[in-house]
Design an enzyme around this catalytic site. Structure first.
Site, PDB file in Angstrom:
ATOM      1  N   SER A 217       0.831  -1.211   0.000  1.00  0.00           N
ATOM      2  CA  SER A 217       0.000   0.000   0.000  1.00  0.00           C
ATOM      3  C   SER A 217       0.864   1.260   0.000  1.00  0.00           C
ATOM      4  O   SER A 217       0.339   2.373   0.006  1.00  0.00           O
ATOM      5  CB  SER A 217      -0.925   0.005   1.225  1.00  0.00           C
TER       6      SER A 217
ATOM      7  N   LYS B  24     -17.903  31.054 -27.895  1.00  0.00           N
ATOM      8  CA  LYS B  24     -18.246  30.291 -26.696  1.00  0.00           C
ATOM      9  C   LYS B  24     -17.434  30.633 -25.458  1.00  0.00           C
ATOM     10  O   LYS B  24     -16.257  30.923 -25.532  1.00  0.00           O
ATOM     11  CB  LYS B  24     -18.117  28.789 -26.986  1.00  0.00           C
TER      12      LYS B  24
ATOM     13  N   GLU C  55     -19.291  22.480 -14.598  1.00  0.00           N
ATOM     14  CA  GLU C  55     -19.576  21.129 -15.104  1.00  0.00           C
ATOM     15  C   GLU C  55     -18.748  20.081 -14.366  1.00  0.00           C
ATOM     16  O   GLU C  55     -19.230  18.989 -14.035  1.00  0.00           O
ATOM     17  CB  GLU C  55     -19.298  21.059 -16.597  1.00  0.00           C
TER      18      GLU C  55
ATOM     19  N   SER D 189     -13.754  27.820 -26.574  1.00  0.00           N
ATOM     20  CA  SER D 189     -13.797  26.683 -27.479  1.00  0.00           C
ATOM     21  C   SER D 189     -12.724  26.867 -28.533  1.00  0.00           C
ATOM     22  O   SER D 189     -12.480  27.983 -28.998  1.00  0.00           O
ATOM     23  CB  SER D 189     -15.170  26.600 -28.145  1.00  0.00           C
TER      24      SER D 189
ATOM     25  N   HIS E 298     -40.309  22.483 -10.771  1.00  0.00           N
ATOM     26  CA  HIS E 298     -40.316  21.679 -12.012  1.00  0.00           C
ATOM     27  C   HIS E 298     -39.567  22.400 -13.143  1.00  0.00           C
ATOM     28  O   HIS E 298     -39.824  22.158 -14.312  1.00  0.00           O
ATOM     29  CB  HIS E 298     -41.742  21.358 -12.485  1.00  0.00           C
TER      30      HIS E 298
HETATM   31  N1  ARG Z   1      -1.060  -1.564   5.161  1.00  0.00           N
HETATM   32  C1  ARG Z   1      -2.031  -2.003   6.122  1.00  0.00           C
HETATM   33  C2  ARG Z   1      -3.336  -1.220   5.899  1.00  0.00           C
HETATM   34  O1  ARG Z   1      -3.312  -0.240   5.236  1.00  0.00           O
HETATM   35  C3  ARG Z   1      -1.534  -1.751   7.492  1.00  0.00           C
HETATM   36  C4  ARG Z   1      -2.015  -2.717   8.536  1.00  0.00           C
HETATM   37  C5  ARG Z   1      -1.565  -4.070   8.262  1.00  0.00           C
HETATM   38  N2  ARG Z   1      -1.833  -4.933   9.325  1.00  0.00           N
HETATM   39  C6  ARG Z   1      -1.640  -6.243   9.213  1.00  0.00           C
HETATM   40  N3  ARG Z   1      -1.906  -6.964  10.223  1.00  0.00           N
HETATM   41  N4  ARG Z   1      -1.253  -6.767   8.086  1.00  0.00           N
HETATM   42  O2  ARG Z   1      -4.383  -1.610   6.367  1.00  0.00           O
END
Ligand code: ARG
Length: 464
Positions: free
Chosen positions: A28, A288, A295, A282, A161
């Site tokens: 992560s 335009k 948007e 545009s 409406h």
């Molecule tokens: N990278 C993990 C998360 O974002 C951290 C916690 C991981 N904990 C574990 N027991 N593997 O959730």
């Protein structure tokens, strides 16, 4: 024997390192590095507490503190080498700390787990975003108040409406959005107060046998108190869900206003002129001026609500306590937060810069038989006609005006008396849009005096 490539955090139990695909799905760090500052703040609070509780020495705590500050400056300076093999921000920081300070780094993870660590970091991150949202909403509300004050008595058509209904004032319309964003503001504050309990010290799920002081770390990190159940503390993502829910509702409000600005800025309406700073041209049609910011704000609700739905689905079947599914929480929240803040800032800029076109608004206000209700109300008030009958007479007069291609005030008194003989000259006093809006003095109504009172009330709320 442990394989050299197995993980340094849990290599003891493992003979081999992970497959490359395992590493890719598991890591992560690509996104949770955004929580580096929160991670280091949490670790500093934890280390100081461990020393105060006598679990580690003051010397070790000091080495950890100094080392963490070095890591933080490396991350902020852009020289830190993030490693996917180290999975997440928690292990990247700890591994680097070990390189810098050596053995004491290994004592930092006493009496905690990545489960309470990630919950703490993420809460701190979301809390910062709630604070940013509060500022963004306040700025937007102030911009709307200025518009409302400037145009408290500008008449414009009010719609139901998207059909002309009754005349309203520009200020009243702006103040409707002040109420909406004001509710968002109060939801932000509620959410912040509810989420402000510290998960730190819940450890993996069961708490810890070390004599930790959870009050102390909670206080150091600005939490009101420690979360009262360790199982709940590591598995709770309500704060993220609530953030996304609050953001979704606010994004709906932004989107509705954006839609009105798109309509109002069209050549057919000309109710508002957006500034060049918040429009685009545009490449092919020189005439335009496109309301792109509006948007895009209108579209943002899609991804923000999408994030809300996605995290709801991630969480819905998870048993207690932590499951790795929960790692999927962060990208949703990060993306929603970025886009909510951007949309708030863009809307504030647009509102500040836009010019309501008083003449176009006034011209449109009187068209579409917008004072028909005033005519009916006059008959009830002056002639004591039952409202249902007055409604019928007025409908007949509207049909007459429509067939002649004129508006209600263009009908003659004789025309009107032909439909109801009691009608007098006085009727013309209520057919003007100014009279119409001025008469709507009920609390919260569209009369300029009511609008000014609401602006004053909001200014007091914001000052207090
Ligand atoms: N990278 C993990 C998360 O974002 C951290 C916690 C991981 N904990 C574990 N027991 N593997 O959730």
């Amino acid at each position: 024997m442990t394989d050299q490539s197995s993980n340094q955090m849990w290599g003891g139990r493992f003979a081999a390192g992970p497959d490359a695909i395992m590493e890719a799905i598991n890591a992560s760090i690509g996104f949770d590095k955004r929580m580096a500052a929160q991670d280091i703040a949490g670790s500093r609070a934890h280390a100081a507490m461990l020393a105060a509780a006598g679990v580690i020495t003051d010397n070790d705590a000091e080495a950890i503190r100094e080392g963490l500050l070095t890591v933080l400056s490396e991350i902020e300076g852009g020289t830190f080498q993030f490693s996917t093999a180290l999975e997440d921000i928690h292990m990247n920081v700890e591994a680097r700390l070990k390189e810098i300070i050596g053995e004491p780094a290994g004592r930092l993870h006493t009496g905690r787990s990545r489960n309470d660590q990630v919950a703490t970091d993420f809460k701190l991150w979301v809390r910062d975003q709630l604070d940013a949202a509060e500022s963004g909403l306040l700025a937007l509300i102030r911009a709307l108040l200025s518009q409302a004050e400037a145009g408290a008595d500008w008449v414009m058509p009010g719609f139901t409406h998207l059909q002309t209904a009754q005349p309203v004032t520009w200020g009243h319309h702006m103040m409707a959005y002040v109420e909406m964003f004001g509710r968002d503001l109060s939801r932000v504050r509620d959410a912040r107060a509810r989420m402000n309990e510290s998960p730190l010290g819940a450890a993996a799920l069961a708490g810890t046998s070390f004599p930790i002081d959870r009050e102390m770390t909670a206080k150091a990190l600005g939490f009101d108190r420690p979360a009262a159940n360790s199982l709940d503390a590591v598995s709770d993502r309500d704060f993220a869900l609530e953030f996304l829910s609050v953001a979704s509702i606010s994004a709906v409000h932004l989107s509705r206003f954006a839609e009105e600005l798109v309509i109002w800025s069209s050549a057919q309406f000309r109710f508002v002129t957006l500034s060049d700073r918040f429009s685009t041209g545009s490449s092919i049609m020189p005439q335009k001026k496109n309301p792109d910011a509006a948007e895009l704000i209108r579209a943002k609700v899609g991804r923000i609500f999408g994030a809300n739905t996605a995290l709801m689905m991630v969480m819905k079947g998870l048993p207690l306590a932590y499951s790795k599914d929960m790692q999927e929480d962060k990208e949703q929240v990060f993306d929603a937060a970025d886009n909510w803040m951007l949309a708030l800032a863009a809307m504030e800029g647009m509102v500040k810069d836009m010019t309501g076109n008083r003449e176009s608004l006034a011209a449109a206000a009187g068209s579409g038989f917008s004072t028909a209700t005033d005519l009916a109300d006059w008959m009830v008030r002056v002639l004591k006609v039952p409202f249902r009958d007055a409604h019928h007479v007025t409908g007949t007069l509207v049909a007459m005006a429509e067939s002649r291609g004129c508006d209600l005030p263009d009908l003659s008194l004789a025309d009107m008396q032909g439909v109801h003989e009691g009608i007098t000259d006085d009727i013309f006093s209520v057919l003007g849009v100014e009279n119409s809006v001025n008469s709507r003095m009920s609390y919260g109504g569209t009369a300029p005096a009511q609008v000014r009172a609401q602006v004053a009330r909001w200014r007091e709320i914001l000052a207090g």
